[in-house]
Design an enzyme around this catalytic site. Structure first.
Site, mmCIF file in Angstrom:
data_model
loop_
_atom_site.group_PDB
_atom_site.id
_atom_site.type_symbol
_atom_site.label_atom_id
_atom_site.label_comp_id
_atom_site.label_asym_id
_atom_site.label_seq_id
_atom_site.Cartn_x
_atom_site.Cartn_y
_atom_site.Cartn_z
ATOM 1 N N HIS A 27 0.858 -1.188 0.000
ATOM 2 C CA HIS A 27 0.000 0.000 0.000
ATOM 3 C C HIS A 27 0.897 1.241 0.000
ATOM 4 C CE1 HIS A 27 -2.840 3.063 1.207
ATOM 5 N NE2 HIS A 27 -3.794 2.232 0.816
ATOM 6 N N GLU A 54 -3.942 2.232 -7.228
ATOM 7 C CA GLU A 54 -4.313 3.353 -6.355
ATOM 8 C C GLU A 54 -3.372 4.529 -6.614
ATOM 9 O OE1 GLU A 54 -6.586 1.983 -2.611
ATOM 10 O OE2 GLU A 54 -4.464 1.871 -2.144
HETATM 11 P P1 13P Z 1 -9.596 6.393 0.456
HETATM 12 O O1 13P Z 1 -10.751 5.588 -0.074
HETATM 13 O O2 13P Z 1 -9.818 6.915 1.840
HETATM 14 O O3 13P Z 1 -9.145 7.415 -0.526
HETATM 15 O O4 13P Z 1 -8.385 5.348 0.609
HETATM 16 C C1 13P Z 1 -8.039 4.560 -0.464
HETATM 17 C C2 13P Z 1 -7.058 3.558 -0.009
HETATM 18 O O5 13P Z 1 -5.928 3.872 0.268
HETATM 19 C C3 13P Z 1 -7.535 2.180 0.129
HETATM 20 O O6 13P Z 1 -6.471 1.297 0.319
#
Ligand code: 13P
Length: 256
Positions: free
Chosen positions: A99, A170
């Site tokens: 992450h 992400e």
């Molecule tokens: P948010 O949905 O709070 O933007 O976070 C995304 C995330 O990092 C999920 O792993």
């Protein structure tokens, strides 16, 4: 659309007691949905995983559990770390790896992500490998090269059933910011990611992981993302902290 996959990453939120309350609310809300044609994976903090697992069994909830991180060594003198065996015993089926918050704040690198991906699969945990570019990398037009490098290093070892993994795209600038890319742009990036698996890694079509999008996903925008053919699911942070909102997200995708 393939069977949609919803992953809730709670990050450093919720005590054991708060987790209990959440699952009771979740049971009530999920029972209002007409079908269970979706996958729901929740990633609580370590301390709440075992009791969450007990509660899932007791309430017969259609939920699987993920951890948010682990150490790639099986055991040893690694103060503060958690092994895959501990996670499996506590009730996890999945683990989030790489992450961006772990890369940014805790020194996770493409190399450690690769070691964790292998260690997870060897121990029977399904890895959810996170990739994504920063705002600066995006401005410099490096999005695809950054992601490609992250994937190549995470999946350098391809003999372990790559297709069983999940990949979460992400973009760092979308996480917790309320800003999201256009769903059609995410779709193109997911298509490129699928292409890396098909061609660069020579894993073949059957070995393409499900590819999720994460970054400011909520009950209002999730359906637009999930309409795109190459978006197989979402990884939600903030919006997943409320059981009601999480179920609203699922409902907005599965009820037409
Ligand atoms: P948010 O949905 O709070 O933007 O976070 C995304 C995330 O990092 C999920 O792993």
């Amino acid at each position: 659309m393939t069977r949609p996959c919803f992953v809730a990453n709670w990050k450093m939120h919720k005590t054991i007691e708060e987790t209990r309350t959440y699952f009771i609310a979740l049971q009530k809300k999920l029972s209002e949905l007409p079908s269970q044609a979706w996958d729901l994976i929740i990633a609580p903090p370590y301390t709440a995983i075992f009791s969450a697992s007990e509660q899932i069994k007791a309430l017969s909830l259609p939920v699987q559990l993920a951890a948010q991180n682990f150490h790639f060594e099986a055991e040893g003198a690694y103060t503060g770390e958690i092994s895959s065996k501990m996670l499996c015993e506590a009730g996890c089926q999945y683990v989030i790896i790489g992450h961006s918050e772990r890369r940014t704040y805790f020194g996770e690198t493409n190399q450690t992500v690769g070691r964790k991906r292998i260690a997870a699969q060897q121990s029977g945990l399904i890895p959810i490998v996170c990739v994504g570019e920063s705002a600066k990398e995006r401005e410099e037009g490096k999005t695809l090269s950054v992601i490609k490098r992250q994937i190549e290093e995470a999946f350098a070892e391809t003999t372990l059933g790559v297709g069983l993994s999940l990949v979460a795209y992400e973009p760092l600038w979308a996480i917790g910011s309320g800003k999201t890319p256009m769903p059609s742009d995410v779709n193109k990036i997911h298509q490129e990611i699928a292409g890396f698996f098909e061609s660069t890694l020579e894993t073949g079509k059957k070995e393409i992981p499900r590819i999720l999008y994460g970054g400011s996903v909520n009950e209002k925008n999730v359906a637009a993302f999930m309409k795109e053919p190459h978006i197989d699911g979402v990884l939600a942070g903030g919006a997943s902290l409320s059981a009601e909102t999480l179920v609203q997200m699922i409902a907005s995708v599965v009820i037409h």
